[in-house]
Design an enzyme around this catalytic site. Structure first.
Site, PDB file in Angstrom:
ATOM      1  N   ARG A  16       0.837  -1.201   0.000  1.00 56.03           N
ATOM      2  CA  ARG A  16       0.000   0.000   0.000  1.00 56.03           C
ATOM      3  C   ARG A  16       0.867   1.243   0.000  1.00 56.03           C
ATOM      4  O   ARG A  16       1.911   1.264   0.641  1.00 56.03           O
ATOM      5  CB  ARG A  16      -0.882   0.000   1.260  1.00 56.03           C
ATOM      6  CG  ARG A  16      -2.203   0.744   1.066  1.00 56.03           C
ATOM      7  CD  ARG A  16      -3.030   0.740   2.324  1.00 56.03           C
ATOM      8  NE  ARG A  16      -3.354  -0.589   2.820  1.00 56.03           N
ATOM      9  CZ  ARG A  16      -3.995  -0.813   3.956  1.00 56.03           C
ATOM     10  NH1 ARG A  16      -4.366   0.210   4.703  1.00 56.03           N
ATOM     11  NH2 ARG A  16      -4.268  -2.023   4.346  1.00 56.03           N
ATOM     12  N   SER A 104      -8.018   0.189   0.689  1.00 55.45           N
ATOM     13  CA  SER A 104      -8.691  -0.156   1.945  1.00 55.45           C
ATOM     14  C   SER A 104      -9.458   1.048   2.491  1.00 55.45           C
ATOM     15  O   SER A 104     -10.249   1.653   1.790  1.00 55.45           O
ATOM     16  CB  SER A 104      -7.674  -0.716   2.946  1.00 55.45           C
ATOM     17  OG  SER A 104      -8.313  -1.319   4.024  1.00 55.45           O
ATOM     18  N   HIS A 105      -9.179   1.414   3.746  1.00 58.37           N
ATOM     19  CA  HIS A 105      -9.888   2.542   4.365  1.00 58.37           C
ATOM     20  C   HIS A 105      -9.012   3.794   4.381  1.00 58.37           C
ATOM     21  O   HIS A 105      -9.329   4.753   5.073  1.00 58.37           O
ATOM     22  CB  HIS A 105     -10.300   2.166   5.787  1.00 58.37           C
ATOM     23  CG  HIS A 105      -9.118   1.728   6.612  1.00 58.37           C
ATOM     24  ND1 HIS A 105      -8.621   0.443   6.535  1.00 58.37           N
ATOM     25  CD2 HIS A 105      -8.330   2.396   7.464  1.00 58.37           C
ATOM     26  CE1 HIS A 105      -7.568   0.354   7.332  1.00 58.37           C
ATOM     27  NE2 HIS A 105      -7.365   1.518   7.908  1.00 58.37           N
ATOM     28  N   LYS A 114      -4.193  -6.410  -2.019  1.00 59.64           N
ATOM     29  CA  LYS A 114      -4.373  -7.482  -1.038  1.00 59.64           C
ATOM     30  C   LYS A 114      -4.372  -8.789  -1.818  1.00 59.64           C
ATOM     31  O   LYS A 114      -5.046  -8.904  -2.843  1.00 59.64           O
ATOM     32  CB  LYS A 114      -5.687  -7.305  -0.273  1.00 59.64           C
ATOM     33  CG  LYS A 114      -5.679  -6.082   0.656  1.00 59.64           C
ATOM     34  CD  LYS A 114      -6.976  -5.934   1.441  1.00 59.64           C
ATOM     35  CE  LYS A 114      -6.882  -4.726   2.372  1.00 59.64           C
ATOM     36  NZ  LYS A 114      -8.139  -4.493   3.136  1.00 59.64           N
ATOM     37  N   ASP A 237     -16.326   0.078   5.409  1.00 56.88           N
ATOM     38  CA  ASP A 237     -15.127   0.843   5.068  1.00 56.88           C
ATOM     39  C   ASP A 237     -14.953   0.862   3.546  1.00 56.88           C
ATOM     40  O   ASP A 237     -15.802   0.365   2.805  1.00 56.88           O
ATOM     41  CB  ASP A 237     -13.892   0.299   5.804  1.00 56.88           C
ATOM     42  CG  ASP A 237     -13.367  -1.007   5.229  1.00 56.88           C
ATOM     43  OD1 ASP A 237     -14.140  -1.713   4.553  1.00 56.88           O
ATOM     44  OD2 ASP A 237     -12.190  -1.333   5.470  1.00 56.88           O
ATOM     45  N   ASP A 239     -13.257  -0.661   1.311  1.00 52.38           N
ATOM     46  CA  ASP A 239     -13.247  -1.867   0.472  1.00 52.38           C
ATOM     47  C   ASP A 239     -14.117  -2.978   1.035  1.00 52.38           C
ATOM     48  O   ASP A 239     -14.010  -4.125   0.617  1.00 52.38           O
ATOM     49  CB  ASP A 239     -11.813  -2.352   0.218  1.00 52.38           C
ATOM     50  CG  ASP A 239     -11.140  -2.949   1.447  1.00 52.38           C
ATOM     51  OD1 ASP A 239     -11.421  -2.483   2.569  1.00 52.38           O
ATOM     52  OD2 ASP A 239     -10.316  -3.873   1.289  1.00 52.38           O
ATOM     53  N   ASP A 241     -14.386  -4.681   3.857  1.00 58.47           N
ATOM     54  CA  ASP A 241     -14.001  -5.813   4.709  1.00 58.47           C
ATOM     55  C   ASP A 241     -14.085  -5.484   6.201  1.00 58.47           C
ATOM     56  O   ASP A 241     -13.746  -6.313   7.033  1.00 58.47           O
ATOM     57  CB  ASP A 241     -12.621  -6.383   4.333  1.00 58.47           C
ATOM     58  CG  ASP A 241     -11.478  -5.391   4.498  1.00 58.47           C
ATOM     59  OD1 ASP A 241     -11.704  -4.273   5.006  1.00 58.47           O
ATOM     60  OD2 ASP A 241     -10.337  -5.737   4.116  1.00 58.47           O
ATOM     61  N   ARG A 242     -14.568  -4.262   6.535  1.00 60.83           N
ATOM     62  CA  ARG A 242     -14.732  -3.904   7.953  1.00 60.83           C
ATOM     63  C   ARG A 242     -16.127  -3.317   8.167  1.00 60.83           C
ATOM     64  O   ARG A 242     -16.579  -2.459   7.415  1.00 60.83           O
ATOM     65  CB  ARG A 242     -13.669  -2.896   8.386  1.00 60.83           C
ATOM     66  CG  ARG A 242     -12.258  -3.441   8.172  1.00 60.83           C
ATOM     67  CD  ARG A 242     -11.229  -2.652   8.911  1.00 60.83           C
ATOM     68  NE  ARG A 242     -11.348  -1.234   8.672  1.00 60.83           N
ATOM     69  CZ  ARG A 242     -10.789  -0.300   9.447  1.00 60.83           C
ATOM     70  NH1 ARG A 242     -10.098  -0.648  10.496  1.00 60.83           N
ATOM     71  NH2 ARG A 242     -10.911   0.970   9.154  1.00 60.83           N
ATOM     72  N   HIS A 324     -12.991  -6.022  11.446  1.00 65.51           N
ATOM     73  CA  HIS A 324     -12.822  -7.215  10.607  1.00 65.51           C
ATOM     74  C   HIS A 324     -13.510  -8.376  11.337  1.00 65.51           C
ATOM     75  O   HIS A 324     -13.160  -8.681  12.473  1.00 65.51           O
ATOM     76  CB  HIS A 324     -11.337  -7.564  10.448  1.00 65.51           C
ATOM     77  CG  HIS A 324     -10.569  -6.650   9.549  1.00 65.51           C
ATOM     78  ND1 HIS A 324     -10.563  -6.791   8.175  1.00 65.51           N
ATOM     79  CD2 HIS A 324      -9.771  -5.592   9.813  1.00 65.51           C
ATOM     80  CE1 HIS A 324      -9.797  -5.855   7.639  1.00 65.51           C
ATOM     81  NE2 HIS A 324      -9.306  -5.113   8.614  1.00 65.51           N
TER      82      HIS A 324
END
Length: 460
Positions: A16, A104-105, A114, A237, A239, A241-242, A324
């Site tokens: 990232r 991501s966030h 990822k 978030d 993407d 995943d949270r 997560h």
């Protein structure tokens, strides 16, 4: 041909960086070349590729696919969607690995990758090895093919498989992230009354930052739940995943509290199971899992580390304070906020109380948010070691699972080094404000003895 990455982009769990500064399309191409090489040498050759809604993601995708095909791998593009949709593709299509292009966030200027390698997390030493091989130009040559698979409808129907809850009135905030289109499809199929905001994918995140673990980012969802008098609200978030959640009164249901709710029907179905949470989770969660007849296991923070521990222990459920949530019970074992949202609705229905009442019945504890402050990268692990040495010399009750988690009569406090940033993370929890103040004073005292002070909190 060789390629050097900016070392700050090769992180513990993913790659990232800031596009145009520490991350480029050439990095994406090299990731494709090296990941594809590793896969071919392990006997695989097909890779699923997905992307989030960031403005730089299409360019990154084109370069990544070019690198993968030049290594001789065939690529199956699954298009724009949340990271868990890519994980779903990797688990269910005939592929040997998967890569999601996502920041991501993180803020809009970030992007990243990822990765899943033959159904396992690709992290830590795997990522460092990828960097070394790129620097040496240690690449296979070939000519792979590119195809497209539209899997979003399949993914959405999988999310709803086994749905057994009644009609609820729920607010949904996709934060202009990659979960938006999936949320829109879900809401057409779910019973009840649903109100969604910010489902339009926009990589500039014009409404608020897509990180539901920061309370300020839940203001719009709170207003929606209050205005429509909804049962509760769910947030995602960048993407997907949270998961974040609020009850009907707008109170935040934190990650560990979500896990305590989700654990109840799982432990009813699988009595005595191991439920995993990270070291930042409340003692109330561990106590609740034990009370429900489960086996609570405290483990290291980090989605890849948690997934690996789940496989090792056979745990049906795990989670982190960061939102997560990982279901192996009736699912694939990866972190999926859309699936966790559906399972939360099902859990509330199964428990037979409103989410507001469930929240109200939780133990009254006072805790700090996650306090994150910058320190010198070369000192972050050393500081934690110094603190551990002093505490143990003084006879304190210390858990070393991931940093220092210290139990006292007032409650507990944690100090750990971030795996991904030049940051120390601290948290404390007590039964009273006075107790919490004493715990925070202990953290500050230990930091002072190591020559640092707790500065202004920084983001992930």
């Amino acid at each position: 041909m060789t390629h050097q990455f900016n070392p700050t982009s090769l992180r513990e769990y993913d790659i990232r960086g800031i596009v145009g500064k520490t991350l480029s399309a050439e990095d994406a191409r090299a990731i494709g070349r090296t990941f594809g090489t590793l896969l071919r040498r392990a006997g695989g050759h097909r890779v699923a590729v997905g992307r989030d809604g960031r403005t730089s993601s299409p360019e990154m995708e084109a370069a990544l696919v070019d690198g993968l095909t030049k290594s001789g791998c065939d690529v199956v593009r699954v298009g724009l969607g949340p990271t868990p949709m890519l994980y779903f593709a990797e688990a269910t299509l005939e592929v040997d690995g998967g890569i999601q292009i996502t920041g991501s966030h993180n803020p809009a200027e970030y992007n990243g990758f990822k990765m899943v390698f033959q159904h396992k997390s690709f992290f830590g030493e795997d990522i460092q090895k990828l960097g070394r091989m790129s620097a040496e130009g240690d690449w296979e040559e070939g000519e792979g093919t590119v195809s497209d698979a539209d899997i979003m409808d399949l993914y959405v129907s999988r999310l709803l498989e086994g749905y057994d809850a009644g009609p609820y009135r729920i607010g949904w905030d996709a934060g202009n992230g990659a979960a938006g289109p999936v949320v829109e499809k879900l809401l057409k199929l779910l019973p009840g009354e649903h109100h969604a905001i910010f489902t339009e994918v926009d990589g500039n995140f014009p409404n608020h930052h897509p990180d539901p673990t920061e309370e300020k980012n839940l203001a719009d969802l709170r207003a929606l739940v209050a205005e429509k008098q909804l049962d509760f609200g769910l947030a995602f978030d960048g993407d997907g995943d949270r998961l974040g959640a609020i009850d009907g009164q707008g109170r935040v249901i934190w990650g560990d509290q979500l896990l305590s709710i989700l654990a109840e029907p799982v432990l009813e179905a699988l009595p005595g199971s191991t439920i995993i949470a990270d070291v930042k989770a409340s003692q109330a969660l561990y106590d609740r899992i034990a009370e429900l007849g489960g086996h609570p296991l405290m483990w290291k923070t980090g989605h890849s580390l948690i997934k690996s521990k789940m496989k090792e222990t056979g745990a049906p459920l795990a989670g982190e304070m960061s939102g997560h949530i990982f279901f192996a019970h009736e699912y694939y074992g990866f972190d999926d906020a859309q699936y966790a949202a559906i399972r939360l609705i099902r859990a509330v229905h199964s428990i037979g109380k409103s989410l507001t009442r469930i929240k109200s019945e939780m133990p009254e504890l006072v805790n700090t948010p996650e306090m994150r402050f910058q320190v010198d990268e070369s000192r972050k692990f050393a500081i934690v070691d110094e603190v551990l040495d002093r505490l143990e010399a003084a006879g304190a009750e210390v858990n070393r699972t991931d940093g220092a988690r210290v139990n006292t009569a007032d409650g507990w406090w944690l100090l750990r080094a971030s795996n991904t940033q030049d940051v120390l993370v601290a948290r404390a929890e007590s039964h009273s404000q006075e107790g919490l103040d004493r715990l925070v004073a202990q953290i500050d005292g230990q930091l002072a003895q190591s020559g640092v002070a707790r500065g202004e909190s920084v983001g992930h």
